[in-house]
Design an enzyme around this catalytic site. Structure first.
Site, PDB file in Angstrom:
ATOM      1  N   GLY A  36     -33.081  12.175  56.165  1.00 24.96           N
ATOM      2  CA  GLY A  36     -33.782  12.466  54.708  1.00 24.96           C
ATOM      3  C   GLY A  36     -35.052  11.722  54.881  1.00 24.96           C
ATOM      4  O   GLY A  36     -35.999  11.808  53.751  1.00 24.96           O
ATOM      5  N   GLY A  37     -35.467  10.808  55.792  1.00 28.27           N
ATOM      6  CA  GLY A  37     -36.767   9.893  55.850  1.00 28.27           C
ATOM      7  C   GLY A  37     -38.148  10.886  56.065  1.00 28.27           C
ATOM      8  O   GLY A  37     -37.967  12.030  56.553  1.00 28.27           O
ATOM      9  N   ASN A  45     -34.680  14.833  65.960  1.00 25.15           N
ATOM     10  CA  ASN A  45     -33.629  13.736  66.048  1.00 25.15           C
ATOM     11  C   ASN A  45     -32.580  13.983  67.010  1.00 25.15           C
ATOM     12  O   ASN A  45     -31.920  13.096  67.383  1.00 25.15           O
ATOM     13  CB  ASN A  45     -32.661  14.303  64.790  1.00 25.15           C
ATOM     14  CG  ASN A  45     -31.776  13.481  64.355  1.00 25.15           C
ATOM     15  OD1 ASN A  45     -31.767  12.369  63.501  1.00 25.15           O
ATOM     16  ND2 ASN A  45     -30.273  13.584  64.716  1.00 25.15           N
ATOM     17  N   ARG A 183     -43.923  11.169  64.357  1.00 22.90           N
ATOM     18  CA  ARG A 183     -43.414  11.219  63.013  1.00 22.90           C
ATOM     19  C   ARG A 183     -44.405  11.321  61.841  1.00 22.90           C
ATOM     20  O   ARG A 183     -44.283  11.966  60.828  1.00 22.90           O
ATOM     21  CB  ARG A 183     -42.698   9.926  62.947  1.00 22.90           C
ATOM     22  CG  ARG A 183     -41.846   9.913  61.607  1.00 22.90           C
ATOM     23  CD  ARG A 183     -40.414  10.929  61.593  1.00 22.90           C
ATOM     24  NE  ARG A 183     -39.564  10.501  60.369  1.00 22.90           N
ATOM     25  CZ  ARG A 183     -38.475  10.080  60.465  1.00 22.90           C
ATOM     26  NH1 ARG A 183     -37.737  10.189  61.493  1.00 22.90           N
ATOM     27  NH2 ARG A 183     -37.795  10.231  59.515  1.00 22.90           N
ATOM     28  N   HIS A 255     -31.014   2.744  64.124  1.00 23.42           N
ATOM     29  CA  HIS A 255     -30.495   4.070  63.301  1.00 23.42           C
ATOM     30  C   HIS A 255     -30.521   5.127  64.330  1.00 23.42           C
ATOM     31  O   HIS A 255     -29.566   5.973  63.921  1.00 23.42           O
ATOM     32  CB  HIS A 255     -31.605   4.097  62.255  1.00 23.42           C
ATOM     33  CG  HIS A 255     -31.331   5.143  61.203  1.00 23.42           C
ATOM     34  ND1 HIS A 255     -30.215   5.125  60.286  1.00 23.42           N
ATOM     35  CD2 HIS A 255     -31.650   6.431  61.083  1.00 23.42           C
ATOM     36  CE1 HIS A 255     -30.076   5.966  59.639  1.00 23.42           C
ATOM     37  NE2 HIS A 255     -31.091   6.959  59.681  1.00 23.42           N
TER      38      HIS A 255
END
Length: 275
Positions: A36-37, A45, A183, A255
């Site tokens: 959800g960033g 992803n 991003r 992450h």
């Protein structure tokens, strides 16, 4: 990578919401969402593993409302986030004619995959969870990594995106300028940051009381040096989820283990889902 985003791009309308996804391969369905960033999306992803996974599965990388190329400014109407995502996955599968699917969920949206498994056990195969919390929300101020997400959302500069990525992964080779710039571009897409406000992580339910009902097998994957979600959550998952196991990568892994350990991740997940 041999598959491209353009050749796998698809769109579908579900509950009057336009959803974007990428699809490749045949076989059992594997639906992959994202975190959800700011600027997150399903293609970025999971793009490093879609080639290998699509040899065995019908891989679907789904942008949730507000993220990627899916419709922005969608309202949740105060439905708990995990419940909203679970019901959307059900309706998305109905629209694509998928009766049963494995689920992969990352970080903020992983609780939705777990809720899907709890509420629709006949429609789920196995579940892969990446770096996520699904118990009580921690009291007090947010951790430094989470603060960096909040800071960027309030002041979306490249410097703040750079700081955010330093918490995502401590290893510089996985956060080159090209990744930061990509991003940032996704995060600054029209209405994306406004859309995120409707889907905060805090809107997820506390699943600790209902996880014992989950019948599906779960694989929890994470890195040992993730600055967003502490590695201790893997042990929490093993305690709360009945049929669970975990893979934790060391060597300052962060992450995004799908990027940092793509080949090994694909082998482990394929083995887990097919045995």
């Amino acid at each position: 990578m041999t598959l491209t985003k353009e050749e796998t791009d698809r769109f579908v309308t579900v509950n009057d919401i336009s959803l974007h996804y990428n699809e490749a391969g045949t076989g059992p369905a594997l639906i992959c969402t994202h975190g959800g960033g700011p600027g997150a999306n399903a293609w970025d992803n999971s793009k490093h593993v879609i080639d290998e996974l699509s040899k065995t599965f019908r891989v679907i990388l789904l942008d949730l409302p507000g993220w990627g190329e899916s419709q922005k400014l969608v309202k949740r109407n105060d439905v708990p986030l995990d419940v909203y995502v679970a019901d959307l996955l059900r309706d998305f599968m109905d629209e694509l004619g998928i009766e049963r699917a494995h689920q992969y969920g990352s970080s903020q949206f992983a609780p939705g995959c777990l809720r899907f498994g709890i509420e629709y056990p006949e429609r789920v195969g196995k579940i892969v969870v990446q770096s996520s919390e699904f118990g009580p929300h921690e009291p007090g101020p947010p951790r430094p990594g989470i603060k960096s997400l909040i800071r960027f959302a309030q002041d979306p500069t490249r410097e703040n995106m750079q700081t955010m990525f330093e918490f995502f992964t401590p290893r510089e080779q996985f956060r080159p300028a090209s990744v930061i710039d990509n991003r940032l571009e996704k995060a600054l897409a029209p209405d994306h940051l406004a859309s995120r406000k409707e889907f905060p992580n805090a809107a997820n339910s506390d699943l600790s009381d209902v996880l014992p009902r989950l019948e599906a097998e779960v694989l929890y994957v994470c890195g040992n040096d993730d600055g967003m979600i502490p590695v201790s959550t893997a042990l929490d998952a093993l305690k709360m989820i009945p049929r669970s196991r975990a893979v934790i990568w060391g060597d300052r892994s962060g992450h995004f283990v799908l990027t940092e350990h793509a080949d090994e991740y694909a082998r482990i997940v394929t083995d887990f889902l097919t045995h």
